[in-house]
Design a protein around this motif. Structure first.
Motif, PDB file in Angstrom:
ATOM      1  N   TRP A 128      47.112  62.789  40.843  1.00 31.80           N
ATOM      2  CA  TRP A 128      48.246  62.797  40.414  1.00 31.80           C
ATOM      3  C   TRP A 128      48.171  62.205  38.917  1.00 31.80           C
ATOM      4  O   TRP A 128      49.447  62.743  38.335  1.00 31.80           O
ATOM      5  N   SER A 129      47.491  61.743  37.903  1.00 33.04           N
ATOM      6  CA  SER A 129      47.699  61.312  37.149  1.00 33.04           C
ATOM      7  C   SER A 129      47.933  62.580  35.881  1.00 33.04           C
ATOM      8  O   SER A 129      48.617  62.632  35.229  1.00 33.04           O
ATOM      9  N   GLN A 130      46.720  63.605  36.161  1.00 33.20           N
ATOM     10  CA  GLN A 130      47.217  64.406  35.052  1.00 33.20           C
ATOM     11  C   GLN A 130      48.375  65.128  35.668  1.00 33.20           C
ATOM     12  O   GLN A 130      49.257  65.990  34.409  1.00 33.20           O
ATOM     13  N   ARG A 131      48.499  65.829  36.361  1.00 35.45           N
ATOM     14  CA  ARG A 131      49.867  66.776  37.133  1.00 35.45           C
ATOM     15  C   ARG A 131      51.167  66.048  36.839  1.00 35.45           C
ATOM     16  O   ARG A 131      52.280  66.891  36.323  1.00 35.45           O
ATOM     17  N   GLU A 132      51.257  64.592  37.700  1.00 41.21           N
ATOM     18  CA  GLU A 132      52.671  63.948  37.809  1.00 41.21           C
ATOM     19  C   GLU A 132      52.369  62.270  37.676  1.00 41.21           C
ATOM     20  O   GLU A 132      51.983  61.890  38.056  1.00 41.21           O
ATOM     21  N   PRO A 133      52.347  61.998  36.160  1.00 41.96           N
ATOM     22  CA  PRO A 133      52.551  60.382  35.511  1.00 41.96           C
ATOM     23  C   PRO A 133      53.154  59.988  36.808  1.00 41.96           C
ATOM     24  O   PRO A 133      52.800  58.339  37.036  1.00 41.96           O
ATOM     25  N   GLY A 134      54.579  60.256  36.761  1.00 41.09           N
ATOM     26  CA  GLY A 134      55.751  59.632  37.429  1.00 41.09           C
ATOM     27  C   GLY A 134      55.346  59.029  39.181  1.00 41.09           C
ATOM     28  O   GLY A 134      55.310  57.822  39.324  1.00 41.09           O
ATOM     29  N   LYS A 135      54.471  60.460  39.307  1.00 39.18           N
ATOM     30  CA  LYS A 135      54.354  59.646  41.440  1.00 39.18           C
ATOM     31  C   LYS A 135      53.063  59.271  41.540  1.00 39.18           C
ATOM     32  O   LYS A 135      52.978  58.224  42.210  1.00 39.18           O
ATOM     33  N   SER A 136      51.731  58.963  40.202  1.00 38.08           N
ATOM     34  CA  SER A 136      50.810  58.340  39.811  1.00 38.08           C
ATOM     35  C   SER A 136      51.990  56.788  39.873  1.00 38.08           C
ATOM     36  O   SER A 136      50.152  55.845  40.796  1.00 38.08           O
ATOM     37  N   LYS A 137      52.117  57.330  38.990  1.00 44.29           N
ATOM     38  CA  LYS A 137      52.871  55.752  39.269  1.00 44.29           C
ATOM     39  C   LYS A 137      53.062  55.132  40.315  1.00 44.29           C
ATOM     40  O   LYS A 137      53.172  53.496  40.759  1.00 44.29           O
ATOM     41  N   VAL A 138      54.539  55.854  41.411  1.00 45.08           N
ATOM     42  CA  VAL A 138      54.406  55.554  42.592  1.00 45.08           C
ATOM     43  C   VAL A 138      53.778  54.314  43.411  1.00 45.08           C
ATOM     44  O   VAL A 138      53.419  53.353  44.059  1.00 45.08           O
ATOM     45  N   TYR A 139      52.357  55.878  43.634  1.00 43.68           N
ATOM     46  CA  TYR A 139      50.745  55.402  44.300  1.00 43.68           C
ATOM     47  C   TYR A 139      50.543  54.097  43.482  1.00 43.68           C
ATOM     48  O   TYR A 139      50.310  52.842  45.086  1.00 43.68           O
ATOM     49  N   LEU A 140      50.503  53.551  42.401  1.00 45.03           N
ATOM     50  CA  LEU A 140      49.489  53.003  42.327  1.00 45.03           C
ATOM     51  C   LEU A 140      50.435  51.166  42.339  1.00 45.03           C
ATOM     52  O   LEU A 140      50.227  50.034  42.598  1.00 45.03           O
ATOM     53  N   GLU A 141      51.868  51.497  42.010  1.00 49.34           N
ATOM     54  CA  GLU A 141      52.535  50.686  42.139  1.00 49.34           C
ATOM     55  C   GLU A 141      52.591  50.023  43.439  1.00 49.34           C
ATOM     56  O   GLU A 141      52.801  48.580  43.715  1.00 49.34           O
ATOM     57  N   LYS A 142      52.961  50.312  44.183  1.00 49.47           N
ATOM     58  CA  LYS A 142      52.492  50.880  46.131  1.00 49.47           C
ATOM     59  C   LYS A 142      51.011  49.387  45.619  1.00 49.47           C
ATOM     60  O   LYS A 142      51.092  48.646  46.538  1.00 49.47           O
ATOM     61  N   ALA A 143      49.604  49.792  45.480  1.00 50.66           N
ATOM     62  CA  ALA A 143      48.658  49.150  45.326  1.00 50.66           C
ATOM     63  C   ALA A 143      49.153  47.697  45.117  1.00 50.66           C
ATOM     64  O   ALA A 143      48.797  46.978  45.267  1.00 50.66           O
ATOM     65  N   GLU A 144      49.610  47.973  43.660  1.00 49.76           N
ATOM     66  CA  GLU A 144      50.158  46.666  43.466  1.00 49.76           C
ATOM     67  C   GLU A 144      50.613  45.828  44.113  1.00 49.76           C
ATOM     68  O   GLU A 144      50.720  44.638  43.680  1.00 49.76           O
ATOM     69  N   HIS A 145      51.951  45.857  44.852  1.00 49.83           N
ATOM     70  CA  HIS A 145      52.655  45.143  45.500  1.00 49.83           C
ATOM     71  C   HIS A 145      52.396  44.387  46.996  1.00 49.83           C
ATOM     72  O   HIS A 145      52.189  43.886  47.150  1.00 49.83           O
ATOM     73  N   LEU A 146      51.657  45.461  48.040  1.00 48.59           N
ATOM     74  CA  LEU A 146      50.678  45.593  48.391  1.00 48.59           C
ATOM     75  C   LEU A 146      49.426  44.390  48.336  1.00 48.59           C
ATOM     76  O   LEU A 146      48.857  43.047  49.140  1.00 48.59           O
ATOM     77  N   TYR A 147      49.280  44.399  46.855  1.00 51.22           N
ATOM     78  CA  TYR A 147      48.197  43.657  46.711  1.00 51.22           C
ATOM     79  C   TYR A 147      48.329  42.056  46.421  1.00 51.22           C
ATOM     80  O   TYR A 147      48.301  40.844  47.582  1.00 51.22           O
ATOM     81  N   LYS A 148      49.777  41.497  46.359  1.00 50.12           N
ATOM     82  CA  LYS A 148      50.337  41.017  45.940  1.00 50.12           C
ATOM     83  C   LYS A 148      50.748  40.406  46.551  1.00 50.12           C
ATOM     84  O   LYS A 148      50.739  38.871  47.674  1.00 50.12           O
ATOM     85  N   LYS A 149      51.422  41.141  48.061  1.00 51.42           N
ATOM     86  CA  LYS A 149      51.867  39.941  49.556  1.00 51.42           C
ATOM     87  C   LYS A 149      50.896  40.016  50.045  1.00 51.42           C
ATOM     88  O   LYS A 149      50.878  38.644  50.659  1.00 51.42           O
ATOM     89  N   TYR A 150      49.269  40.209  50.088  1.00 49.61           N
ATOM     90  CA  TYR A 150      48.303  40.559  51.106  1.00 49.61           C
ATOM     91  C   TYR A 150      47.933  38.973  50.490  1.00 49.61           C
ATOM     92  O   TYR A 150      47.564  38.027  51.141  1.00 49.61           O
ATOM     93  N   LYS A 151      47.430  38.848  49.388  1.00 48.42           N
ATOM     94  CA  LYS A 151      47.226  37.970  48.582  1.00 48.42           C
ATOM     95  C   LYS A 151      48.584  36.066  48.860  1.00 48.42           C
ATOM     96  O   LYS A 151      48.046  35.133  49.282  1.00 48.42           O
ATOM     97  N   ALA A 152      49.134  36.777  48.901  1.00 48.45           N
ATOM     98  CA  ALA A 152      50.501  36.330  49.084  1.00 48.45           C
ATOM     99  C   ALA A 152      50.342  34.569  50.688  1.00 48.45           C
ATOM    100  O   ALA A 152      50.506  33.704  50.994  1.00 48.45           O
ATOM    101  N   GLU A 153      50.153  36.089  51.413  1.00 49.81           N
ATOM    102  CA  GLU A 153      49.613  35.889  52.731  1.00 49.81           C
ATOM    103  C   GLU A 153      48.388  35.353  53.422  1.00 49.81           C
ATOM    104  O   GLU A 153      47.873  34.664  54.389  1.00 49.81           O
TER     105      GLU A 153
END
Length: 595
Positions: A128-153
């Motif tokens: 989605w980076s070329q078509r809708e950067p905002g939508k791309s950001k949503v997916y990437l932030e999901k990855a970011e938050h999931l990584y942090k949660k997994y690491k915390a556990e």
């Protein structure tokens, strides 16, 4: 029931073949069939998908085997999506990623699935980076938050390659953890690009820095690429007045290049591969040298701007800082003060590189000279690689940077004689370009040089004129001749700039000048008009001729702006003066004619 070992062995062999095709064979594909290996990998993946679906359906697997088979199927869909995106089949890629998401969404945080999940969100981000950067950001932030949660556990993931192993004892925990960190580094890198695309430049730069820091910590980087990326990031920081952060990133870039040079020196076999590495090293070292030079130019320029804007009591009235960590953050900002506190690299000692130049705004000529000398040394280093014979365009740009250095140093120099000498050095650099390059092939650069020379000779003229005006003695013929000579040289170079827009066949100027050149074109005409009035002569006939030439050039600017209304906005001040002169000069011409 338990899945047979044979079923896993077959899938493992196919998985290994897919990875080899994607990571190795694809690099050797012929130009006529650039996706040959990826298409072959896709065929194997389609077969794997059918096998896994059949196992899930017929073997009635439960418990651990069920999760593992689900993860394997999710991995196959992930790779199918990646192959489709790589082969520019975007809609097909999206469908495969959606199937991946559908397959694993109930288990996405489990050790067997977490790496697939993070990879999947990254791929959605790319999609989605070329078509809708905002939508791309949503997916990437999901990855970011999931990584942090997994690491915390503190859970240990299972590597994707290990999913296809029948023997649990062969699982490589270290590789899995390393790949978890690697995937997250990619997430941060993609977020940096997306924030850049969304015009959140400072946030993007923070993510770029974190990406570089993680690569450094993991030892997972190409030294040349890393050094170049750090140097490029420094250019953004300095444009934001973050000279402390810019200098640190340039120092880190030089440090990594020096380490790499040491590695090259350890190579005993001097073959084509070594020569290629050394050529790349020299090339990119020259690029980093140019970034250091830009640092000096911009530090002097911003210091000059700061002094001009705060002429009185600068320490009290000016809050401008050269350290981004002191930037005032508003409550609406997407970044925090803490984000700006950690824009340095851990694990490397770059103090010796940082010590070569200040990161504080310049106040005195002595400090300005230190920055000037340092930047000049870097331009000289860059010219060891970028020569006029081999890479003329880059060489010319470096010379133009050198002239900017002199121009910025001039601001801090109060002595008119020294100012004239600095201008003369600029003239020598610029005229050397004209002597050595073909103006037809390098017209863009020659135009810059002609305009700069016109302005520089006019600046020297101002210094010499002021000196004559301040003197009590009668000017000598030599002094007056020098004044007229400076006038003629300035007019010559401005005229060369103007004439470069003439049609090659007719020799006439176009009615409308290209928009990107319109402002300097009209300014050149305006300066020539003013310069014709600065000739020193007692000959009334020569005075008349010069005044008529002035009127002609003032009238050209006035008429052009009246014809093309937008041009008035480009040269508003000059246009106003031209209107006045067009009204006044005919009276002067009439008097000169009568006398």
């Amino acid at each position: 029931m338990t899945i047979t070992k044979e079923a896993f062995v077959d899938l493992q062999e196919k998985y290994n073949k897919v990875i080899k095709l994607l990571e190795e064979d694809s690099k050797l594909d012929p130009e006529t069939e650039p996706y040959l290996s990826k298409y072959l990998a896709r065929q194997i993946l389609i077969g794997m998908k059918a096998n896994i679906e059949n196992l899930i359906r017929t073997e009635a697997a439960d418990g651990q085997d069920n999760i593992k088979l689900t993860a394997m199927l999710g991995a196959v869909y992930l790779y199918l999506g990646m192959v489709s995106i790589d082969t520019e089949e975007i809609s097909t890629g999206e469908k495969h990623l959606e199937k991946c998401k559908e397959t694993i969404e109930k288990h996405q945080e489990k050790p067997e699935v977490i790496l697939i999940t993070l990879n999947m969100y990254n791929q959605f981000g790319i999609l989605w980076s070329q078509r809708e950067p905002g939508k791309s950001k949503v997916y990437l932030e999901k990855a970011e938050h999931l990584y942090k949660k997994y690491k915390a556990e503190a859970n240990v993931p299972l590597d994707i390659s290990d999913l296809f192993h029948a023997n649990i004892e062969t699982y490589n925990t270290e590789t899995a953890l390393r790949n978890l960190e690697k995937i997250y580094t990619h997430t941060l890198y993609y977020l940096a690009q997306i924030f850049g695309a969304m015009k959140e430049a400072l946030k993007s730069s923070i993510y770029c820095h974190i990406t570089l820091q993680r690569q450094l910590q993991m030892g997972d980087y190409d030294p040349i690429d890393w050094a170049l990326n750090a140097a490029t990031l420094s250019q953004f920081f300095m444009e934001q007045n973050g000279f402390k952060q810019a200098k640190h990133h340039l120092a880190a870039s030089s440090y990594i290049l020096a380490q790499y040079r040491n590695e090259l020196n350890q190579i005993t076999e001097r073959n084509e591969a070594y020569d290629a590495k050394m050529e790349t090293f020299k090339h990119r070292s020259a690029d980093v040298a140019r970034c250091w030079a830009k640092y000096g130019i911009l530090l002097l320029s911003k210091s000059k701007e700061r002094l001009l804007n705060h002429a009185d009591d600068i320490d009290v009235n000016c809050s401008m800082s050269s350290d981004l960590s002191k930037l005032q953050i508003t409550s609406e900002s997407s970044i925090s003060t803490e984000d700006l506190q950690h824009l340095d690299f851990e694990g490397i000692d770059v103090r010796s590189y940082e010590a070569q130049v200040t990161d504080q705004f310049i106040l005195t000529l002595e400090d300005a000279r230190k920055v000037f000398i340092n930047a000049q040394q870097w331009t000289t280093k860059a010219q060891e690689y970028y020569t006029l014979d081999s890479l003329a365009s880059d060489y010319i740009e470096i010379v133009l940077d050198q002239t900017q250095l002199y121009l910025n140093l001039l601001f801090f120099e109060d002595n008119p004689e020294n100012q004239a000498k600095l201008h003369k050095r600029r003239v020598n650099l610029l005229e050397n370009i004209l002597d050595k390059v073909n103006s037809q092939y390098y017209l863009h650069y020659c135009r810059q040089v002609w305009f700069e020379l016109g302005r520089t000779y006019a600046d020297i003229l101002d210094i010499k004129t002021d000196k004559l005006r301040e003197s009590d003695s009668r000017p000598t013929p030599q002094a007056l001749s020098k004044i007229n000579n400076l006038v003629e040289k300035s007019i010559l170079h401005y005229s060369n700039f103007i004439n470069s827009f003439q049609d090659k066949v007719t020799g006439k100027l176009p009615d409308k000048i290209p928009e990107d050149a319109e402002k300097p074109f009209l300014q050149a005409y305006f300066h020539i008009a003013a310069l014709h009035g600065r000739h020193v002569t007692l000959d009334k006939q020569v005075q008349l001729k010069n005044t008529e030439a002035s009127l002609e050039h003032y009238k050209f600017v006035s008429d052009y702006c009246d014809r093309y209304g937008k041009a008035k906005e480009l040269v508003a001040m000059e246009y106003g003066i031209c209107k006045e002169m067009v009204a006044l000069l005919p009276i002067k011409i009439a008097k000169l004619s009568a006398s």
